[in-house]
Scaffold this motif. Structure first.
Motif, PDB file in Angstrom:
ATOM      1  N   ALA A   1       0.849  -1.191   0.000  1.00 19.57           N
ATOM      2  CA  ALA A   1       0.000   0.000   0.000  1.00 19.57           C
ATOM      3  C   ALA A   1       0.889   1.246   0.000  1.00 19.57           C
ATOM      4  CB  ALA A   1      -0.922  -0.026   1.216  1.00 19.57           C
ATOM      5  N   GLU A   2       0.284   2.381  -0.291  1.00 24.84           N
ATOM      6  CA  GLU A   2       1.010   3.651  -0.424  1.00 24.84           C
ATOM      7  C   GLU A   2       1.860   3.994   0.793  1.00 24.84           C
ATOM      8  OE1 GLU A   2       0.800   4.965  -3.476  1.00 24.84           O
ATOM      9  OE2 GLU A   2      -0.648   3.394  -3.921  1.00 24.84           O
ATOM     10  N   ALA A   3       1.394   3.677   1.990  1.00 23.08           N
ATOM     11  CA  ALA A   3       2.090   4.069   3.226  1.00 23.08           C
ATOM     12  C   ALA A   3       3.377   3.282   3.476  1.00 23.08           C
ATOM     13  CB  ALA A   3       1.146   3.904   4.412  1.00 23.08           C
ATOM     14  N   SER A   4       3.573   2.200   2.755  1.00 22.65           N
ATOM     15  CA  SER A   4       4.748   1.359   2.975  1.00 22.65           C
ATOM     16  C   SER A   4       6.022   2.037   2.486  1.00 22.65           C
ATOM     17  CB  SER A   4       4.571   0.035   2.238  1.00 22.65           C
ATOM     18  OG  SER A   4       5.750  -0.736   2.333  1.00 22.65           O
ATOM     19  N   PRO A   5       7.150   1.774   3.166  1.00 20.21           N
ATOM     20  CA  PRO A   5       8.419   2.326   2.692  1.00 20.21           C
ATOM     21  C   PRO A   5       8.893   1.669   1.385  1.00 20.21           C
ATOM     22  CG  PRO A   5       8.793   0.892   4.579  1.00 20.21           C
ATOM     23  CD  PRO A   5       7.299   1.026   4.413  1.00 20.21           C
ATOM     24  N   PHE A   6       8.324   0.507   1.038  1.00 22.31           N
ATOM     25  CA  PHE A   6       8.693  -0.198  -0.181  1.00 22.31           C
ATOM     26  C   PHE A   6       7.488  -0.310  -1.098  1.00 22.31           C
ATOM     27  CE2 PHE A   6      11.379  -2.264   3.177  1.00 22.31           C
ATOM     28  CZ  PHE A   6      12.564  -1.611   2.821  1.00 22.31           C
ATOM     29  N   LYS A   7       7.737  -0.296  -2.398  1.00 22.97           N
ATOM     30  CA  LYS A   7       6.656  -0.417  -3.376  1.00 22.97           C
ATOM     31  C   LYS A   7       6.235  -1.881  -3.555  1.00 22.97           C
ATOM     32  CE  LYS A   7       5.391   0.718  -8.060  1.00 22.97           C
ATOM     33  NZ  LYS A   7       5.442   1.653  -9.124  1.00 22.97           N
ATOM     34  N   TYR A   8       7.249  -2.782  -3.608  1.00 26.81           N
ATOM     35  CA  TYR A   8       6.957  -4.195  -3.833  1.00 26.81           C
ATOM     36  C   TYR A   8       8.166  -5.045  -3.437  1.00 26.81           C
ATOM     37  CZ  TYR A   8      10.158  -4.427  -7.769  1.00 26.81           C
ATOM     38  OH  TYR A   8      11.295  -4.415  -8.523  1.00 26.81           O
ATOM     39  N   VAL A   9       7.954  -6.356  -3.340  1.00 29.99           N
ATOM     40  CA  VAL A   9       9.025  -7.345  -3.255  1.00 29.99           C
ATOM     41  C   VAL A   9       8.619  -8.535  -4.115  1.00 29.99           C
ATOM     42  CG1 VAL A   9       9.854  -6.726  -0.928  1.00 29.99           C
ATOM     43  CG2 VAL A   9       8.127  -8.503  -1.180  1.00 29.99           C
ATOM     44  N   LYS A  10       9.633  -9.226  -4.643  1.00 31.77           N
ATOM     45  CA  LYS A  10       9.391 -10.480  -5.364  1.00 31.77           C
ATOM     46  C   LYS A  10      10.045 -11.599  -4.581  1.00 31.77           C
ATOM     47  CE  LYS A  10       8.952  -8.779 -10.078  1.00 31.77           C
ATOM     48  NZ  LYS A  10       9.548  -8.769 -11.434  1.00 31.77           N
ATOM     49  N   HIS A  11       9.290 -12.694  -4.424  1.00 28.13           N
ATOM     50  CA  HIS A  11       9.777 -13.890  -3.740  1.00 28.13           C
ATOM     51  C   HIS A  11       9.799 -15.053  -4.722  1.00 28.13           C
ATOM     52  CE1 HIS A  11       7.972 -12.018   0.070  1.00 28.13           C
ATOM     53  NE2 HIS A  11       9.274 -11.972   0.185  1.00 28.13           N
ATOM     54  N   ARG A  12      10.843 -15.863  -4.619  1.00 29.38           N
ATOM     55  CA  ARG A  12      10.888 -17.143  -5.334  1.00 29.38           C
ATOM     56  C   ARG A  12      10.531 -18.216  -4.311  1.00 29.38           C
ATOM     57  NH1 ARG A  12      16.197 -17.640  -6.485  1.00 29.38           N
ATOM     58  NH2 ARG A  12      16.459 -18.794  -4.569  1.00 29.38           N
ATOM     59  N   ILE A  13       9.537 -19.012  -4.608  1.00 30.13           N
ATOM     60  CA  ILE A  13       9.147 -20.103  -3.717  1.00 30.13           C
ATOM     61  C   ILE A  13      10.130 -21.245  -3.965  1.00 30.13           C
ATOM     62  CG2 ILE A  13       7.295 -21.641  -2.970  1.00 30.13           C
ATOM     63  CD1 ILE A  13       6.624 -18.600  -2.788  1.00 30.13           C
ATOM     64  N   ASP A  14      10.924 -21.589  -2.954  1.00 37.09           N
ATOM     65  CA  ASP A  14      11.941 -22.622  -3.104  1.00 37.09           C
ATOM     66  C   ASP A  14      11.414 -24.010  -2.741  1.00 37.09           C
ATOM     67  OD1 ASP A  14      13.971 -20.737  -3.902  1.00 37.09           O
ATOM     68  OD2 ASP A  14      14.088 -20.135  -1.806  1.00 37.09           O
ATOM     69  N   GLU A  15      10.555 -24.071  -1.747  1.00 40.31           N
ATOM     70  CA  GLU A  15      10.045 -25.372  -1.288  1.00 40.31           C
ATOM     71  C   GLU A  15       8.792 -25.146  -0.457  1.00 40.31           C
ATOM     72  OE1 GLU A  15      11.572 -28.644   1.926  1.00 40.31           O
ATOM     73  OE2 GLU A  15      13.094 -27.816   0.585  1.00 40.31           O
ATOM     74  N   VAL A  16       7.776 -25.974  -0.693  1.00 41.70           N
ATOM     75  CA  VAL A  16       6.570 -25.978   0.137  1.00 41.70           C
ATOM     76  C   VAL A  16       6.296 -27.426   0.494  1.00 41.70           C
ATOM     77  CG1 VAL A  16       4.117 -25.420   0.294  1.00 41.70           C
ATOM     78  CG2 VAL A  16       5.622 -23.943  -1.041  1.00 41.70           C
ATOM     79  N   ASP A  17       6.379 -27.756   1.776  1.00 45.87           N
ATOM     80  CA  ASP A  17       6.125 -29.117   2.231  1.00 45.87           C
ATOM     81  C   ASP A  17       4.872 -29.090   3.106  1.00 45.87           C
ATOM     82  OD1 ASP A  17       6.053 -31.608   3.559  1.00 45.87           O
ATOM     83  OD2 ASP A  17       8.230 -31.821   3.348  1.00 45.87           O
ATOM     84  N   LYS A  18       3.741 -29.467   2.504  1.00 45.09           N
ATOM     85  CA  LYS A  18       2.450 -29.398   3.193  1.00 45.09           C
ATOM     86  C   LYS A  18       2.314 -30.475   4.262  1.00 45.09           C
ATOM     87  CE  LYS A  18       0.348 -27.247  -0.771  1.00 45.09           C
ATOM     88  NZ  LYS A  18      -0.463 -27.394  -1.958  1.00 45.09           N
ATOM     89  N   GLU A  19       3.112 -31.552   4.161  1.00 47.15           N
ATOM     90  CA  GLU A  19       3.095 -32.603   5.174  1.00 47.15           C
ATOM     91  C   GLU A  19       3.839 -32.171   6.430  1.00 47.15           C
ATOM     92  OE1 GLU A  19       1.456 -35.636   4.642  1.00 47.15           O
ATOM     93  OE2 GLU A  19       0.767 -34.615   2.832  1.00 47.15           O
ATOM     94  N   LYS A  20       5.037 -31.614   6.238  1.00 45.63           N
ATOM     95  CA  LYS A  20       5.867 -31.180   7.363  1.00 45.63           C
ATOM     96  C   LYS A  20       5.544 -29.758   7.824  1.00 45.63           C
ATOM     97  CE  LYS A  20       9.955 -33.951   6.268  1.00 45.63           C
ATOM     98  NZ  LYS A  20      11.383 -33.879   5.916  1.00 45.63           N
ATOM     99  N   LEU A  21       4.655 -29.071   7.079  1.00 49.53           N
ATOM    100  CA  LEU A  21       4.279 -27.683   7.378  1.00 49.53           C
ATOM    101  C   LEU A  21       5.507 -26.767   7.386  1.00 49.53           C
ATOM    102  CD1 LEU A  21       1.610 -28.338  10.176  1.00 49.53           C
ATOM    103  CD2 LEU A  21       1.257 -28.191   7.698  1.00 49.53           C
TER     104      LEU A  21
END
Length: 160
Positions: A60-80
């Motif tokens: 949002a406008e009030a944030s000190p940053f406009k955006y960030v990009k994340h690369r999803i490296d691993e999602v383990d839904k079993e181990k959470l």
């Protein structure tokens, strides 16, 4: 490229599977809804939201940053567990190349969970990250956890 690693924990009264779903697998939908004053939108710009995907968080406008990009490296839904890396925007630039995050949700004996978060700051040159420099970001992350926890406690059917 050197790096500095910080860890911190967050205890929640909410079950680990519900916190994982809210903060990891459905965060693109939930966080802009719960925190519109901070997060405008979260979009998957490459991939399907799973490992290898790139997502962009627009603030949002009030944030000190406009955006960030994340690369999803691993999602383990079993181990959470989830691993992702900030690869663009936000605090990255002259001193920081990337920030790698690891988040784990573990059950506690009272039915809640312990959220363990690790952040590795990959620096450019001989820059050194000090704990006081990341305090605001850590407090912001913990604030998001508290908002999500309050929402889940008020809405026990959500992600049940």
């Amino acid at each position: 490229m050197g790096g500095t690693t910080f860890t911190y924990d967050y205890s929640s009264a909410v079950a680990p599977s519900r916190m994982f779903k809210a903060l990891i697998t459905d965060s693109r939908t939930l966080l802009p809804k719960l925190l519109p004053q901070f997060i405008k939108e979260v979009n998957v710009i490459q991939g399907d939201g799973e490992a290898g995907s790139i997502e962009q968080v627009n603030f949002a406008e009030a944030s000190p940053f406009k955006y960030v990009k994340h690369r999803i490296d691993e999602v383990d839904k079993e181990k959470l567990e989830c691993k992702y890396t900030m690869i663009e925007g936000g605090p990255l630039g002259e001193k920081l190349e990337s920030i790698a995050y690891e988040v784990k949700f573990e059950a506690t004996s009272d039915g809640g969970c312990l959220c363990k978060m690790t952040s590795k700051y990959n620096v450019i040159g001989d820059f050194e990250v000090k704990e006081e420099e990341i305090k605001e970001g850590r407090e912001s992350s913990l604030g998001v956890c508290k908002v999500v926890e309050a929402y889940l406690l008020q809405n026990p059917q959500v992600y049940a």
